[in-house]
Design a protein around this motif. Sequence first.
Motif, PDB file in Angstrom:
ATOM      1  N   THR A  33       0.633  -1.109  -0.055  1.00 39.48           N
ATOM      2  CA  THR A  33       0.056   0.103  -0.031  1.00 39.48           C
ATOM      3  C   THR A  33       0.904   1.262  -0.103  1.00 39.48           C
ATOM      4  OG1 THR A  33       0.016  -0.027   2.361  1.00 39.48           O
ATOM      5  CG2 THR A  33      -2.050  -1.059   1.095  1.00 39.48           C
ATOM      6  N   ASN A  34       2.276   1.252   0.144  1.00 37.38           N
ATOM      7  CA  ASN A  34       2.914   2.360   0.424  1.00 37.38           C
ATOM      8  C   ASN A  34       4.063   2.362  -0.547  1.00 37.38           C
ATOM      9  OD1 ASN A  34       2.421   3.015   3.187  1.00 37.38           O
ATOM     10  ND2 ASN A  34       3.177   1.571   3.964  1.00 37.38           N
ATOM     11  N   ILE A  35       3.704   1.482  -1.694  1.00 36.39           N
ATOM     12  CA  ILE A  35       4.689   1.346  -2.811  1.00 36.39           C
ATOM     13  C   ILE A  35       3.899   1.471  -4.207  1.00 36.39           C
ATOM     14  CG2 ILE A  35       6.173  -0.091  -4.278  1.00 36.39           C
ATOM     15  CD1 ILE A  35       6.812  -1.520  -1.654  1.00 36.39           C
ATOM     16  N   ARG A  63       5.168   5.659  -2.029  1.00 36.35           N
ATOM     17  CA  ARG A  63       4.135   6.822  -2.170  1.00 36.35           C
ATOM     18  C   ARG A  63       4.519   8.007  -1.311  1.00 36.35           C
ATOM     19  NH1 ARG A  63       0.345   4.918  -5.180  1.00 36.35           N
ATOM     20  NH2 ARG A  63      -0.186   2.699  -4.971  1.00 36.35           N
ATOM     21  N   SER A  64       5.452   7.984  -0.369  1.00 37.04           N
ATOM     22  CA  SER A  64       5.450   9.042   0.607  1.00 37.04           C
ATOM     23  C   SER A  64       7.049   9.524   0.636  1.00 37.04           C
ATOM     24  CB  SER A  64       5.000   8.876   1.925  1.00 37.04           C
ATOM     25  OG  SER A  64       5.529   7.783   2.427  1.00 37.04           O
ATOM     26  N   ALA A  93      11.331  -0.818   4.878  1.00 32.52           N
ATOM     27  CA  ALA A  93      10.907  -0.883   6.291  1.00 32.52           C
ATOM     28  C   ALA A  93      11.647   0.348   7.199  1.00 32.52           C
ATOM     29  CB  ALA A  93      11.342  -2.327   6.951  1.00 32.52           C
ATOM     30  N   ARG A  94      12.729   0.355   6.905  1.00 34.83           N
ATOM     31  CA  ARG A  94      13.515   1.385   7.494  1.00 34.83           C
ATOM     32  C   ARG A  94      12.914   2.890   7.408  1.00 34.83           C
ATOM     33  NH1 ARG A  94      18.293  -0.667   6.914  1.00 34.83           N
ATOM     34  NH2 ARG A  94      18.387   0.606   4.982  1.00 34.83           N
ATOM     35  N   GLN A  95      12.936   2.956   5.933  1.00 34.22           N
ATOM     36  CA  GLN A  95      12.315   4.439   5.335  1.00 34.22           C
ATOM     37  C   GLN A  95      10.857   4.785   5.971  1.00 34.22           C
ATOM     38  OE1 GLN A  95      10.792   5.172   1.364  1.00 34.22           O
ATOM     39  NE2 GLN A  95      12.586   6.373   1.098  1.00 34.22           N
ATOM     40  N   LEU A  96      10.036   3.595   5.949  1.00 37.98           N
ATOM     41  CA  LEU A  96       8.706   3.961   6.368  1.00 37.98           C
ATOM     42  C   LEU A  96       8.836   4.016   8.014  1.00 37.98           C
ATOM     43  CD1 LEU A  96       6.725   1.357   4.348  1.00 37.98           C
ATOM     44  CD2 LEU A  96       6.900   3.751   3.846  1.00 37.98           C
ATOM     45  N   SER A  97       9.583   3.320   8.771  1.00 39.75           N
ATOM     46  CA  SER A  97       9.712   3.504   9.869  1.00 39.75           C
ATOM     47  C   SER A  97      10.271   4.900  10.336  1.00 39.75           C
ATOM     48  CB  SER A  97      10.768   2.878  10.838  1.00 39.75           C
ATOM     49  OG  SER A  97      10.711   2.800  12.035  1.00 39.75           O
ATOM     50  N   VAL A  98      11.207   5.366   9.670  1.00 37.33           N
ATOM     51  CA  VAL A  98      11.775   7.095   9.659  1.00 37.33           C
ATOM     52  C   VAL A  98      10.376   7.907   9.667  1.00 37.33           C
ATOM     53  CG1 VAL A  98      13.391   8.689   9.023  1.00 37.33           C
ATOM     54  CG2 VAL A  98      14.359   6.353   9.628  1.00 37.33           C
ATOM     55  N   ARG A  99       9.785   7.622   8.432  1.00 38.41           N
ATOM     56  CA  ARG A  99       8.766   8.652   8.230  1.00 38.41           C
ATOM     57  C   ARG A  99       7.608   8.703   9.219  1.00 38.41           C
ATOM     58  NH1 ARG A  99       9.098  12.065   4.342  1.00 38.41           N
ATOM     59  NH2 ARG A  99       9.818  11.224   2.567  1.00 38.41           N
TER      60      ARG A  99
END
Length: 115
Positions: A33-35, A63-64, A93-99
């Motif tokens: 859903t985030n890609i 997406r973000s 996973a790391r990028q989405l976690s940081v976001r």
Amino acid sequence: MQVQIRRHGIEASEELNQQVLRRIRFALGRFSTNIRSIGVHLTDTNGPRGGTDKECRILVNTRSGDPVVIQELNVDIHAAVALAAERAGRAVARQLSVRRVGNGNARPAPAASGE
């Protein structure tokens, strides 16, 4: 989740296509859903000379955030795909976690005492 596979100097086979798709879905499926899209570039840089020259480069457009780019070299293209997909999963996973943390979900840092 769109996955586009491109090859340069690598023989196209249904087995390789299926392995790439399976590895990508396993490593990145939970983030679908985030890609927006995923590009997989398979290259044989030395051609028939051999060596550690099979490259798998994965570009994940989220997406973000900024795109995630992973490059892996190996003697075997299947091993390069497996390692690159695993690393791509960790990087996304790391990028989405940081976001998430960067969007205000983290606790504020304690104030410095001025004594």
